[in-house]
Design a protein around this motif. Sequence first.
Motif, mmCIF file in Angstrom:
data_model
loop_
_atom_site.group_PDB
_atom_site.id
_atom_site.type_symbol
_atom_site.label_atom_id
_atom_site.label_comp_id
_atom_site.label_asym_id
_atom_site.label_seq_id
_atom_site.Cartn_x
_atom_site.Cartn_y
_atom_site.Cartn_z
ATOM 1 N N ALA A 33 -0.779 -9.054 -2.061
ATOM 2 C CA ALA A 33 -2.074 -9.108 -2.727
ATOM 3 C C ALA A 33 -1.830 -8.864 -4.213
ATOM 4 O O ALA A 33 -0.882 -8.156 -4.583
ATOM 5 N N MET A 34 -2.684 -9.452 -5.039
ATOM 6 C CA MET A 34 -2.490 -9.343 -6.485
ATOM 7 C C MET A 34 -3.734 -8.770 -7.143
ATOM 8 O O MET A 34 -4.867 -8.968 -6.666
ATOM 9 N N GLY A 35 -3.500 -8.083 -8.245
ATOM 10 C CA GLY A 35 -4.631 -7.512 -8.973
ATOM 11 C C GLY A 35 -4.435 -7.612 -10.471
ATOM 12 O O GLY A 35 -3.301 -7.763 -10.955
ATOM 13 N N ALA A 50 -9.115 -8.356 -7.970
ATOM 14 C CA ALA A 50 -8.014 -8.431 -7.018
ATOM 15 C C ALA A 50 -8.241 -9.608 -6.076
ATOM 16 O O ALA A 50 -9.380 -10.050 -5.875
ATOM 17 N N ILE A 51 -7.141 -10.077 -5.501
ATOM 18 C CA ILE A 51 -7.201 -11.224 -4.609
ATOM 19 C C ILE A 51 -6.228 -11.010 -3.465
ATOM 20 O O ILE A 51 -5.151 -10.434 -3.644
ATOM 21 N N SER A 52 -6.605 -11.476 -2.291
ATOM 22 C CA SER A 52 -5.769 -11.292 -1.115
ATOM 23 C C SER A 52 -4.571 -12.231 -1.119
ATOM 24 O O SER A 52 -4.458 -13.117 -1.972
ATOM 25 N N ARG A 53 -3.707 -12.043 -0.149
ATOM 26 C CA ARG A 53 -2.493 -12.836 -0.063
ATOM 27 C C ARG A 53 -2.762 -14.336 -0.029
ATOM 28 O O ARG A 53 -2.076 -15.114 -0.693
ATOM 29 N N SER A 54 -3.745 -14.716 0.735
ATOM 30 C CA SER A 54 -4.042 -16.142 0.900
ATOM 31 C C SER A 54 -4.966 -16.669 -0.189
ATOM 32 O O SER A 54 -5.106 -17.881 -0.353
ATOM 33 N N GLY A 55 -5.614 -15.757 -0.896
ATOM 34 C CA GLY A 55 -6.605 -16.150 -1.893
ATOM 35 C C GLY A 55 -8.000 -16.267 -1.316
ATOM 36 O O GLY A 55 -8.950 -16.580 -2.049
ATOM 37 N N GLY A 56 -8.150 -15.976 -0.036
ATOM 38 C CA GLY A 56 -9.444 -16.142 0.608
ATOM 39 C C GLY A 56 -10.432 -15.032 0.339
ATOM 40 O O GLY A 56 -11.638 -15.202 0.546
ATOM 41 N N SER A 57 -9.949 -13.892 -0.125
ATOM 42 C CA SER A 57 -10.830 -12.759 -0.432
ATOM 43 C C SER A 57 -10.565 -12.264 -1.845
ATOM 44 O O SER A 57 -9.411 -12.204 -2.278
ATOM 45 N N THR A 58 -11.638 -11.913 -2.529
ATOM 46 C CA THR A 58 -11.523 -11.389 -3.879
ATOM 47 C C THR A 58 -12.452 -10.188 -4.049
ATOM 48 O O THR A 58 -13.385 -9.987 -3.266
ATOM 49 N N ASN A 59 -12.179 -9.427 -5.087
ATOM 50 C CA ASN A 59 -13.025 -8.280 -5.427
ATOM 51 C C ASN A 59 -13.007 -8.118 -6.938
ATOM 52 O O ASN A 59 -11.980 -8.386 -7.582
ATOM 53 N N TYR A 60 -14.152 -7.674 -7.495
ATOM 54 C CA TYR A 60 -14.278 -7.562 -8.939
ATOM 55 C C TYR A 60 -14.912 -6.232 -9.327
ATOM 56 O O TYR A 60 -15.760 -5.695 -8.599
ATOM 57 N N ALA A 61 -14.542 -5.759 -10.491
ATOM 58 C CA ALA A 61 -15.261 -4.639 -11.078
ATOM 59 C C ALA A 61 -16.652 -5.114 -11.475
ATOM 60 O O ALA A 61 -16.835 -6.280 -11.861
ATOM 61 N N THR A 69 -12.995 -14.707 -13.163
ATOM 62 C CA THR A 69 -12.619 -15.259 -11.862
ATOM 63 C C THR A 69 -11.123 -15.126 -11.660
ATOM 64 O O THR A 69 -10.339 -15.576 -12.512
ATOM 65 N N ILE A 70 -10.743 -14.508 -10.552
ATOM 66 C CA ILE A 70 -9.336 -14.399 -10.203
ATOM 67 C C ILE A 70 -9.004 -15.495 -9.198
ATOM 68 O O ILE A 70 -9.808 -15.811 -8.312
ATOM 69 N N SER A 71 -7.821 -16.072 -9.345
ATOM 70 C CA SER A 71 -7.364 -17.095 -8.408
ATOM 71 C C SER A 71 -5.847 -17.035 -8.348
ATOM 72 O O SER A 71 -5.205 -16.360 -9.163
ATOM 73 N N ARG A 72 -5.276 -17.730 -7.383
ATOM 74 C CA ARG A 72 -3.820 -17.745 -7.276
ATOM 75 C C ARG A 72 -3.348 -19.095 -6.777
ATOM 76 O O ARG A 72 -4.060 -19.785 -6.044
ATOM 77 N N GLY A 73 -2.146 -19.427 -7.176
ATOM 78 C CA GLY A 73 -1.492 -20.623 -6.687
ATOM 79 C C GLY A 73 -0.184 -20.200 -6.058
ATOM 80 O O GLY A 73 0.802 -19.963 -6.766
ATOM 81 N N ASN A 74 -0.171 -20.084 -4.743
ATOM 82 C CA ASN A 74 1.038 -19.570 -4.080
ATOM 83 C C ASN A 74 2.219 -20.520 -4.216
ATOM 84 O O ASN A 74 3.372 -20.090 -4.216
ATOM 85 N N ALA A 75 1.937 -21.805 -4.354
ATOM 86 C CA ALA A 75 3.033 -22.751 -4.545
ATOM 87 C C ALA A 75 3.685 -22.573 -5.914
ATOM 88 O O ALA A 75 4.861 -22.913 -6.090
ATOM 89 N N LYS A 76 2.938 -22.025 -6.865
ATOM 90 C CA LYS A 76 3.452 -21.811 -8.220
ATOM 91 C C LYS A 76 3.784 -20.350 -8.482
ATOM 92 O O LYS A 76 4.146 -19.979 -9.605
#
Length: 124
Positions: A33-35, A50-61, A69-76
């Motif tokens: 998970a990343m934050g 913060a964002i979950s491993r898959s990117g399916g869940s997020t949380n914000y202050a 907006t937080i997002s992730r590209g696991n391929a990158k």
Amino acid sequence: QVQLVESGGGLVQPGGSLRLSCAASGRTFSDYAMGWFRQAPGKEREFVAAISRSGGSTNYANSVLGRFTISRGNAKNTVYLQMNSLDPEDTAVYSCAAANTRFVVGSPTAYDYWGQGTQVTVSS
């Protein structure tokens, strides 16, 4: 070990936008998970998003909800923070962090690895 390198910070006028990136290396990125956290001069480090491993869940202050907006590209092996409607109160050093957990976590103590940070300054 996980190495994290942030980029994309800079000087922006109030109301403007920036996109931060955090490139990870060393371990399987999708295991973490990343934050994003930030720390302004004279203030404690605070959770941003913060964002979950898959990117399916997020949380914000609450202070950034609806603007960031937080997002992730696991391929990158990269996590992003899109920041819109920036305010001088958003000025801080922004750091990304990695947590070996399936949860979306807001506490900095849950994170195992940290980047060096990138400066964001919002000023006219």
